[in-house]
Write an enzyme that holds these catalytic residues in place. Structure first.
Site, PDB file in Angstrom:
ATOM      1  N   GLU A   1      -3.449   7.895   7.497  1.00  0.00           N
ATOM      2  CA  GLU A   1      -4.518   7.080   6.906  1.00  0.00           C
ATOM      3  C   GLU A   1      -4.871   5.920   7.831  1.00  0.00           C
ATOM      4  OE1 GLU A   1      -3.726   5.687   2.938  1.00  0.00           O
ATOM      5  OE2 GLU A   1      -5.569   4.499   2.868  1.00  0.00           O
TER       6      GLU A   1
ATOM      7  N   GLU B   1       1.922   1.830  -3.399  1.00  0.00           N
ATOM      8  CA  GLU B   1       0.831   2.420  -4.183  1.00  0.00           C
ATOM      9  C   GLU B   1       0.849   3.954  -4.037  1.00  0.00           C
ATOM     10  OE1 GLU B   1      -3.088   4.067  -3.314  1.00  0.00           O
ATOM     11  OE2 GLU B   1      -3.382   1.965  -2.745  1.00  0.00           O
ATOM     12  N   HIS B   2       1.025   4.445  -2.812  1.00  0.00           N
ATOM     13  CA  HIS B   2       1.122   5.896  -2.609  1.00  0.00           C
ATOM     14  C   HIS B   2       2.336   6.473  -3.346  1.00  0.00           C
ATOM     15  CE1 HIS B   2      -1.646   7.093   0.889  1.00  0.00           C
ATOM     16  NE2 HIS B   2      -2.013   5.870   0.544  1.00  0.00           N
TER      17      HIS B   2
ATOM     18  N   HIS C   1       0.815  -1.209   0.000  1.00  0.00           N
ATOM     19  CA  HIS C   1       0.000   0.000   0.000  1.00  0.00           C
ATOM     20  C   HIS C   1       0.855   1.269   0.000  1.00  0.00           C
ATOM     21  CE1 HIS C   1      -2.268   3.078   2.467  1.00  0.00           C
ATOM     22  NE2 HIS C   1      -2.995   2.990   1.371  1.00  0.00           N
TER      23      HIS C   1
END
Lengths: 455, 464
Positions: free
Chosen positions: B155, B78-79, B75
């Site tokens: 997040e 992904e950022h 993840h």
């Protein structure tokens, strides 16, 4: 998979210039038809044979702005309970009759609107069964005593849960401070203690007063003819309760006299922050100007100034944004974010100075060009599905926007200049008179001192 | 974005791929597929209702591929994919897409990572150019990483740490599974995020991001042959890689009921039960996953389904109750039951109520009428899905990314139609048993006496 593809198998080059066709597009595919039913309800219709789907909604002015402080939550509960028994059907009959034909009925509820939305397959057998249920729910809801008692208990327990969460707290506190005695200050779901006192008769009275055809808006999109649409609109509105003819209006929301900052203690790991004030009405002449301006300030996702300053440059938040929520009366202008509690002060300072600089100097010409490129270039995506067009029909109807709203959308955006944006923000957002709420502070604190001092 | 850790959402994906019965309308019929020489699969579905495309790149890489100590890296990567290449510096990707009128984002799940744009059809070349560039040329600068890892930790706080139900789900999975990496949250454990390095991220990128581990999906107003040519032009020269061996990491059999309590500030108690079940691996041969899918809908597929009808309305035991079957993915399958006790009722009573409904299915079975209702909803749902280009693309990409085929969409409804009441009863009897069950109770704590989760002083980090 659209059936249209068999009708026009033309060769299209992928490098065609994006914006050329946009202006004609809306006109070409969106001839919105508009009429009134025999009971006076306004109807907005777009015929589209691409998919065997029909989307229908009926909305009335019955949102939470029509609540009183003592009965906060009445509008929401009325809207939510209509489908739990109506026209001789109990709640399970209703749910099963819809499920048996694969239909989906949902509630629409916000500060202004209360309504029902139906999506069904368009073949007559399924469609008729789904519409019959919807008509019954709209026209003859029962609000049975025992159902009201059961649902009250469920609503109250959900409200108590929500009251503990930082995002719910920050919202509630923000709306109270920003709107004071105006009904937009009331939480749309109501409060645990007011919902707990509602009775079946309260719901019945609210229903009779608000679910009347005179101010109802019917939006129909999809796989039916104009003639069929006319019959559907009649079917859904014919038996709505007769109103006393009085027009339901929401008073204008006053501007804030001064800045207010409120810190609320909460043990969450993040502080939840909201900054804002009453903003604009849906029919405000500055709407498009502020729409473009807000895209630049905090509405444009990764390319907006607030996201750039708070997230991209400093890593202070996962999400940081601003928006106008234009309503029948002046709805809020809001800046929001969440950040680790020990850096709330820093995040607040960054956002305030970003806002002040934007209001003082306005956007750069390059920013305006980029914003317009996105909004104009992205227009086809606003109307690329039945559902999206249906939502527009309902909105245009309820807020009394022109029937050519979509056709003129691009031109209205194109007209906006950097100077317009600066002037409109100066008129609409006063950085010295904003409400600031931080939930997740060390201890409770309210300051009437102008927050604008820090920049 | 990570995939929502909401159980009820997960099942939506599982059963959403049910096409219309009519063969002429079967959604995969006009789909064109081409595998490039470097292993990139390109799937194109024309939908000419608007001059728009949904363009997606899916990588068969998710949190399931993470080793211990670097949970969350899929993840985080992904950022970082938005943080620049040599040709397209940080922030430029989003600016170029925005200038073309497009919208974009990305998502990470246990099994896959996906990137998408929705654009005017004329901007598809831009989408391909940018995606091909970051498939192979990502820069991964330490400065950008230092900021972005902070964003990801925010997040995590927002998505999980401050949400009682998310915390409960996270801890449930970590308890239900002993060996399989599905036990780790997609967003990663906070301590792993705090210690994650740019080298960890770079290694993950270099190992896994390659055309032979990716799928391009385009739905919209396009001609497949032109999209294939465009894909060849932009992605065709990227060399394929030898991917690391994916070890199965199979979960050993569960040896009895597991229980856990999650004490967090909240108002209401909650119950979440997870039963180990099979997952779908051979869509043609298997029948059990479809029967479990049916069971889920019979229990909570509509407002008059068994759990809301009996537990919420009739018995007034629950404020809410639901079921969810998660049977498509690279890891173990689960069948979940969840309930929020009504005011005055306890978590134990809630659990008993859920168990009672399971027992009724086992003893009395389900009716043909209940199954017919589920099928009607599934058929309609498939038609509704065609109203969204984005959803159609997501559906096809998802099936491919978890090792099935986009074509299986057609199979799903046929197989679902064949499920009998006896089969539903059979899977309940076989799988909804204590030996494969993990039960979580959320034990609500008052805010005031909650352990003070005060933030650490700047510069010092610790887990919570």
């Amino acid at each position: 998979m659209a059936t249209e593809m068999t009708m026009k198998p033309m060769i299209r080059t992928l490098c065609a210039f994006a914006l050329l066709s946009v202006a004609q597009l809306a006109h070409a595919i969106l001839p919105i038809e508009h009429w009134r039913t025999s009971t006076g309800a306004k109807v907005y219709f777009v015929e589209n044979r691409g998919l065997p789907i029909l989307d229908v909604s009926v909305d009335v002015p019955a949102g939470s702005a029509f609540d009183t402080p003592a009965q906060s939550g009445l509008a929401a509960m009325t809207n939510g309970l209509m489908r739990l028994g109506a026209a001789g059907m109990n709640e399970d009959d209703i749910a099963r009759a819809l499920a048996d034909v694969g239909a989906q009925m949902s509630n629409r509820f916000d500060s202004d609107r209360g309504g029902l939305i139906l999506r069904t397959l368009s073949d007559p057998k399924r469609r008729n069964q789904a519409l019959e249920v919807m008509a019954g729910v709209l026209s003859a809801p029962a609000f049975t005593e025992s159902i009201v008692e059961r649902e009250k208990s469920r609503y109250v327990s959900a409200l108590k849960e929500a009251d503990l969460t930082p995002d719910s707290r920050v919202n509630r506190e923000f709306y109270r401070l920003a709107f004071g005695k105006h009904p937009y200050s009331l939480r749309s779901s109501g409060e645990a203690d007011t919902v707990g006192k509602l009775q079946s008769d309260d719901l019945k009275a609210f229903y009779r007063k608000h679910y009347a055809p005179a101010q109802a808006v019917v939006a129909i999109m999809g796989d039916v003819t104009r003639k069929e649409a006319e019959a559907i609109a009649e079917q859904l509105t014919r038996a709505l309760p007769k109103s006393d003819g009085q027009r339901l209006v929401i008073p204008e929301a006053p501007s804030l006299p001064a800045a207010v900052t409120r810190m609320v203690e909460h043990p969450a790991s993040q502080s939840h922050i909201m900054i804002g004030a009453p903003g604009i009405r849906r029919d405000d002449p500055d709407y498009f100007t502020l729409f473009v301006g807000n895209y630049i300030l905090g509405g444009g996702g990764f390319v907006s100034r607030i996201t750039e300053e708070v997230r991209q440059k400093r890593g202070l938040a996962y999400s940081a944004y601003s928006y106008f929520s234009p309503l029948l009366a002046r709805g809020p202008f809001v800046i929001g974010m969440q950040t680790r509690r020990d850096q709330a002060g820093q995040a607040l300072a960054v956002v305030r100075s970003t806002l002040r600089e934007f209001i003082d100097k306005g956007p750069t010409p390059e920013e305006v060009v980029a914003a317009k490129q996105n909004i104009v270039g992205g227009f086809p995506m606003r109307i690329d599905s039945n559902r999206k067009i249906h939502d527009y029909l309902a909105m245009i109807g309820f807020y009394g926007l022109p029937v050519d709203y979509l056709e003129t959308f691009v031109a209205n955006i194109e007209r906006v200049t950097a100077g317009d944006i600066k002037a409109a923000f100066a008129r609409r957002v006063d950085p010295d008179r904003l409400v600031t709420v931080v939930v997740g502070a060390g201890h409770d604190q309210t300051a009437a001192a102008p927050a604008a001092a820090s920049r | 974005m990570t995939a929502l850790p909401k159980i009820l959402f997960v099942l939506m994906l599982t059963c959403a791929g049910l096409p219309v019965a009519s063969a002429a309308n079967a959604p995969a019929d006009d789909v064109a597929v081409k595998d490039l020489a470097n292993g990139l699969r390109v799937i194109v579905k024309p939908d000419r209702r608007a001059p728009v495309v949904a363009s997606m790149v899916w990588y068969r890489i998710g949190s399931v591929d993470e080793q211990g100590g670097i949970t969350g890296v899929a993840h985080v990567l992904e950022h970082m994919m938005f943080k620049g290449t040599k040709a397209v510096p940080a922030g430029e990707f989003s600016r170029l897409i925005a200038a073309a009128g497009g919208r974009e984002n990305a998502f990470t799940s246990r099994d896959y990572t996906g990137y998408f744009q929705t654009l005017h059809k004329s901007a598809l070349p831009l989408s391909f150019r940018l995606e091909a560039d970051r498939m192979v040329n990502l820069v991964l600068s330490p400065e950008e990483f230092a900021k972005e890892i902070k964003v990801v930790m925010e997040e995590r706080r927002w998505r999980t740490d401050d949400r009682p139900q998310s915390v409960m789900y996270e801890r449930l999975m970590a308890t239900a599974l002993t060996a399989h990496p599905y036990r780790n949250p997609v967003i990663g454990w906070m301590n792993d995020l705090e210690n994650l390095t740019i080298e960890d991220t770079r290694r993950f990128y270099e190992q896994w991001y390659s055309p032979n581990n990716a799928i391009v999906v385009v739905v919209g107003d396009v001609v497949p042959a032109e999209v294939f040519a465009l894909a060849e032009q932009h992605f065709g020269l990227i060399p394929s890689k030898t991917l690391p061996l994916r070890k199965p990491q199979d979960e050993p059999p569960q040896l009895g009921l597991k229980r856990l309590t999650v004490k967090v500030p909240a108002e209401q108690a909650q119950v979440l039960m997870a039963y180990r079940t099979p997952r779908l691996t051979k869509p043609k041969e298997e029948w059990e996953p479809y029967a479990l899918d049916m069971l889920e809908s019979v229990l909570s597929g509509n407002a008059a389904a068994r759990l809301p009808q009996r537990l919420v309305k009739t018995d007034r035991l629950a404020a809410a109750a639901g079921a969810s079957y998660e049977g498509v993915g690279r890891g173990p399958g689960f069948f979940y039951l969840s309930g929020t006790p009504a005011q005055g009722k306890t978590a134990a009573e809630m659990e008993q109520g859920l168990r009672r409904e399971v027992q009724r299915v086992i003893e009395e079975g389900v009716t043909q009428q209940e199954l017919e209702r589920v099928k009607a909803q599934a058929i309609a749902g498939q038609v509704y899905q065609r109203d969204s280009m984005f959803f159609q693309a997501r559906q096809m990409g998802w099936l491919e990314a978890v090792g099935l085929s986009y074509r299986d969409e057609n199979l799903f409804i046929e197989k679902l139609q064949q499920v009998t009441p006896e089969q539903v009863r059979e899977v309940a009897r076989k799988y909804l048993v204590d030996d494969g069950l993990t039960v979580a109770y959320l034990d609500p704590q008052p805010l005031s006496t909650a352990p003070a989760r005060t933030a650490p002083p700047a510069g010092i980090r610790h887990g919570n």
